[in-house]
Scaffold this motif. Structure first.
Motif, PDB file in Angstrom:
ATOM      1  N   LEU A   1      -4.220   1.052 -10.665  1.00 58.86           N
ATOM      2  CA  LEU A   1      -5.448   0.446 -10.163  1.00 58.86           C
ATOM      3  C   LEU A   1      -5.829   1.033  -8.804  1.00 58.86           C
ATOM      4  O   LEU A   1      -7.003   1.304  -8.543  1.00 58.86           O
ATOM      5  CB  LEU A   1      -5.289  -1.072 -10.059  1.00 58.86           C
ATOM      6  CG  LEU A   1      -5.213  -1.842 -11.384  1.00 58.86           C
ATOM      7  CD1 LEU A   1      -4.891  -3.309 -11.120  1.00 58.86           C
ATOM      8  CD2 LEU A   1      -6.505  -1.713 -12.172  1.00 58.86           C
TER       9      LEU A   1
ATOM     10  N   CYS B   1      -7.350   4.427  -9.403  1.00 59.04           N
ATOM     11  CA  CYS B   1      -8.711   4.332  -9.944  1.00 59.04           C
ATOM     12  C   CYS B   1      -9.707   3.926  -8.866  1.00 59.04           C
ATOM     13  O   CYS B   1     -10.816   4.455  -8.806  1.00 59.04           O
ATOM     14  CB  CYS B   1      -8.751   3.345 -11.114  1.00 59.04           C
ATOM     15  SG  CYS B   1      -7.895   3.915 -12.600  1.00 59.04           S
ATOM     16  N   ARG B   2      -9.296   2.989  -8.007  1.00 55.62           N
ATOM     17  CA  ARG B   2     -10.183   2.581  -6.917  1.00 55.62           C
ATOM     18  C   ARG B   2     -10.419   3.737  -5.948  1.00 55.62           C
ATOM     19  O   ARG B   2     -11.547   3.982  -5.506  1.00 55.62           O
ATOM     20  CB  ARG B   2      -9.608   1.365  -6.185  1.00 55.62           C
ATOM     21  CG  ARG B   2      -9.782   0.053  -6.939  1.00 55.62           C
ATOM     22  CD  ARG B   2      -9.516  -1.143  -6.037  1.00 55.62           C
ATOM     23  NE  ARG B   2      -8.116  -1.236  -5.666  1.00 55.62           N
ATOM     24  CZ  ARG B   2      -7.218  -1.945  -6.331  1.00 55.62           C
ATOM     25  NH1 ARG B   2      -7.575  -2.636  -7.397  1.00 55.62           N
ATOM     26  NH2 ARG B   2      -5.957  -2.000  -5.924  1.00 55.62           N
TER      27      ARG B   2
ATOM     28  N   ALA C   1     -14.242   4.013  -6.668  1.00 51.16           N
ATOM     29  CA  ALA C   1     -14.904   2.831  -6.111  1.00 51.16           C
ATOM     30  C   ALA C   1     -16.125   3.170  -5.261  1.00 51.16           C
ATOM     31  O   ALA C   1     -17.096   2.407  -5.229  1.00 51.16           O
ATOM     32  CB  ALA C   1     -13.914   1.993  -5.300  1.00 51.16           C
TER      33      ALA C   1
ATOM     34  N   VAL D   1     -11.884   4.014 -18.203  1.00 53.04           N
ATOM     35  CA  VAL D   1     -12.193   3.577 -16.843  1.00 53.04           C
ATOM     36  C   VAL D   1     -13.580   4.081 -16.456  1.00 53.04           C
ATOM     37  O   VAL D   1     -13.889   5.260 -16.674  1.00 53.04           O
ATOM     38  CB  VAL D   1     -11.181   4.122 -15.802  1.00 53.04           C
ATOM     39  CG1 VAL D   1     -11.377   3.423 -14.456  1.00 53.04           C
ATOM     40  CG2 VAL D   1      -9.743   3.973 -16.278  1.00 53.04           C
TER      41      VAL D   1
ATOM     42  N   ASN E   1     -16.866   3.268 -13.292  1.00 52.55           N
ATOM     43  CA  ASN E   1     -17.230   2.534 -12.082  1.00 52.55           C
ATOM     44  C   ASN E   1     -18.647   1.982 -12.178  1.00 52.55           C
ATOM     45  O   ASN E   1     -19.473   2.469 -12.954  1.00 52.55           O
ATOM     46  CB  ASN E   1     -17.137   3.456 -10.863  1.00 52.55           C
ATOM     47  CG  ASN E   1     -18.106   4.618 -10.954  1.00 52.55           C
ATOM     48  OD1 ASN E   1     -18.131   5.346 -11.950  1.00 52.55           O
ATOM     49  ND2 ASN E   1     -18.908   4.830  -9.917  1.00 52.55           N
TER      50      ASN E   1
ATOM     51  N   PRO F   1     -18.248  -5.359 -10.704  1.00 53.73           N
ATOM     52  CA  PRO F   1     -17.544  -4.803 -11.848  1.00 53.73           C
ATOM     53  C   PRO F   1     -17.768  -5.538 -13.171  1.00 53.73           C
ATOM     54  O   PRO F   1     -17.153  -5.177 -14.186  1.00 53.73           O
ATOM     55  CB  PRO F   1     -16.077  -4.904 -11.420  1.00 53.73           C
ATOM     56  CG  PRO F   1     -16.036  -6.129 -10.583  1.00 53.73           C
ATOM     57  CD  PRO F   1     -17.354  -6.165  -9.832  1.00 53.73           C
TER      58      PRO F   1
ATOM     59  N   LEU G   1     -11.193  -0.507 -17.888  1.00 49.73           N
ATOM     60  CA  LEU G   1     -11.308  -1.004 -16.519  1.00 49.73           C
ATOM     61  C   LEU G   1     -12.667  -0.634 -15.946  1.00 49.73           C
ATOM     62  O   LEU G   1     -13.107   0.509 -16.081  1.00 49.73           O
ATOM     63  CB  LEU G   1     -10.214  -0.401 -15.641  1.00 49.73           C
ATOM     64  CG  LEU G   1      -8.767  -0.658 -16.083  1.00 49.73           C
ATOM     65  CD1 LEU G   1      -7.810   0.128 -15.199  1.00 49.73           C
ATOM     66  CD2 LEU G   1      -8.440  -2.146 -16.035  1.00 49.73           C
TER      67      LEU G   1
ATOM     68  N   ILE H   1     -14.529  -0.458 -12.354  1.00 52.34           N
ATOM     69  CA  ILE H   1     -14.181  -0.435 -10.939  1.00 52.34           C
ATOM     70  C   ILE H   1     -15.414  -0.715 -10.074  1.00 52.34           C
ATOM     71  O   ILE H   1     -16.426  -0.021 -10.179  1.00 52.34           O
ATOM     72  CB  ILE H   1     -13.593   0.938 -10.538  1.00 52.34           C
ATOM     73  CG1 ILE H   1     -12.425   1.314 -11.463  1.00 52.34           C
ATOM     74  CG2 ILE H   1     -13.167   0.927  -9.079  1.00 52.34           C
ATOM     75  CD1 ILE H   1     -11.250   0.378 -11.411  1.00 52.34           C
TER      76      ILE H   1
ATOM     77  N   HIS I   1     -13.421  -5.017  -6.132  1.00 49.91           N
ATOM     78  CA  HIS I   1     -12.704  -5.643  -7.238  1.00 49.91           C
ATOM     79  C   HIS I   1     -12.853  -4.797  -8.508  1.00 49.91           C
ATOM     80  O   HIS I   1     -13.610  -3.829  -8.542  1.00 49.91           O
ATOM     81  CB  HIS I   1     -13.233  -7.060  -7.478  1.00 49.91           C
ATOM     82  CG  HIS I   1     -13.190  -7.937  -6.265  1.00 49.91           C
ATOM     83  ND1 HIS I   1     -12.022  -8.485  -5.784  1.00 49.91           N
ATOM     84  CD2 HIS I   1     -14.181  -8.343  -5.428  1.00 49.91           C
ATOM     85  CE1 HIS I   1     -12.285  -9.203  -4.700  1.00 49.91           C
ATOM     86  NE2 HIS I   1     -13.579  -9.125  -4.456  1.00 49.91           N
ATOM     87  N   HIS I   2     -12.113  -5.194  -9.534  1.00 51.14           N
ATOM     88  CA  HIS I   2     -12.230  -4.527 -10.823  1.00 51.14           C
ATOM     89  C   HIS I   2     -12.261  -5.580 -11.922  1.00 51.14           C
ATOM     90  O   HIS I   2     -11.898  -6.740 -11.708  1.00 51.14           O
ATOM     91  CB  HIS I   2     -11.046  -3.576 -11.048  1.00 51.14           C
ATOM     92  CG  HIS I   2      -9.766  -4.283 -11.377  1.00 51.14           C
ATOM     93  ND1 HIS I   2      -8.946  -4.841 -10.414  1.00 51.14           N
ATOM     94  CD2 HIS I   2      -9.171  -4.553 -12.579  1.00 51.14           C
ATOM     95  CE1 HIS I   2      -7.913  -5.412 -10.987  1.00 51.14           C
ATOM     96  NE2 HIS I   2      -8.016  -5.255 -12.305  1.00 51.14           N
TER      97      HIS I   2
ATOM     98  N   SER J   1     -11.107  -6.121 -16.089  1.00 50.34           N
ATOM     99  CA  SER J   1     -10.293  -5.613 -17.187  1.00 50.34           C
ATOM    100  C   SER J   1     -10.776  -6.223 -18.485  1.00 50.34           C
ATOM    101  O   SER J   1     -10.801  -7.449 -18.633  1.00 50.34           O
ATOM    102  CB  SER J   1      -8.819  -5.971 -16.957  1.00 50.34           C
ATOM    103  OG  SER J   1      -8.074  -5.921 -18.159  1.00 50.34           O
TER     104      SER J   1
END
Length: 232
Positions: free
Chosen positions: A118, A121-122, A126, A180, A182, A188, A216, A218, A222-223, A225
């Protein structure tokens, strides 16, 4: 007098740099504020100038240290005092940070390194200003074997083709995938289009015994799921 003043300013700037470097050496990142950490980076690119005002301006303009580092070069160079060379120095820091977070997840079981995944990914997505769709490919032991950006889009849309997603998974010999993408808006929450696209990929993958573990989304802070939300 003018020359004396310039000399005094230069000496003051040099003293400030040494004091800040010493504080960072002693206490690390916890011993400096965000703008001071940015100063430490700018010291390398701007060797003979007081960069504290510039560092504070960058933080105020973009909203934080990570946002400054992730800002596009063309946005950075709009700030007076930020040349192409200075902007590139910031992008080198961004690339190094991304490599560090990527190293924590690549070739490791995803389940045991989920928080690191995570974080990666951020760090990677992000602060992107347009949508980006990436796929994480896993082997039979859920070890991450590849991470690829498949598509880039606009501020609110990325075209994704389920056939291409599954084709790439087969090429890599992946047993499962994690999707994933964004939301540049920062929120998100999955859209209806996100849900529909995910369902199409799940069906296409299932036909070839490839599992979609999660999708996910992003945001800035926050994210979301799909698995946690019960959407997969």
């Amino acid at each position: 007098m003018s020359q004396q003043k310039e000399t005094a300013n230069a000496n003051h700037a040099a003293g400030h740099r040494e004091r800040l470097r010493a504080r960072f050496k002693k206490a690390g990142v916890d011993g400096v504020q965000d703008y001071e950490l940015l100063e430490l980076i700018l010291f390398r690119a701007i060797p003979r100038r007081d960069v504290k005002p510039l560092a504070k301006e960058l933080i105020a303009t973009f909203g934080g240290f990570s946002q400054v580092i992730a800002a596009p070069v063309e946005r950075l160079t709009e700030i007076k005092g930020i040349s192409d060379n200075v902007a590139q120095e910031l992008k080198i820091i961004q690339a190094a940070a991304l490599k560090l977070t990527q190293a924590r997840v690549l070739n490791r079981p995803v389940i045991s390194s989920w928080n690191d995944l995570l974080s990666y990914c951020r760090a990677a997505m992000a602060d992107e200003k347009t949508e980006m769709f990436r796929i994480l490919f896993l082997d039979k032991k859920n070890i991450l074997i590849a991470d690829e950006v498949q598509q880039r889009g606009t501020v609110d849309h990325t075209p994704v083709y389920p056939r291409e997603v599954v084709k790439r998974a087969l090429e890599l010999g992946a047993s499962s995938i994690i999707l994933v993408h964004n939301h540049p808006s920062g929120d998100p929450t999955p859209s209806k289009a996100d849900v529909d696209m995910t369902n199409q990929i799940v069906r296409a993958a299932a036909a070839l015994n490839i599992r979609v573990h999660d999708h996910l989304v992003i945001g800035h802070e926050h994210h979301a799921s799909f698995k946690s939300l019960g959407l997969i």
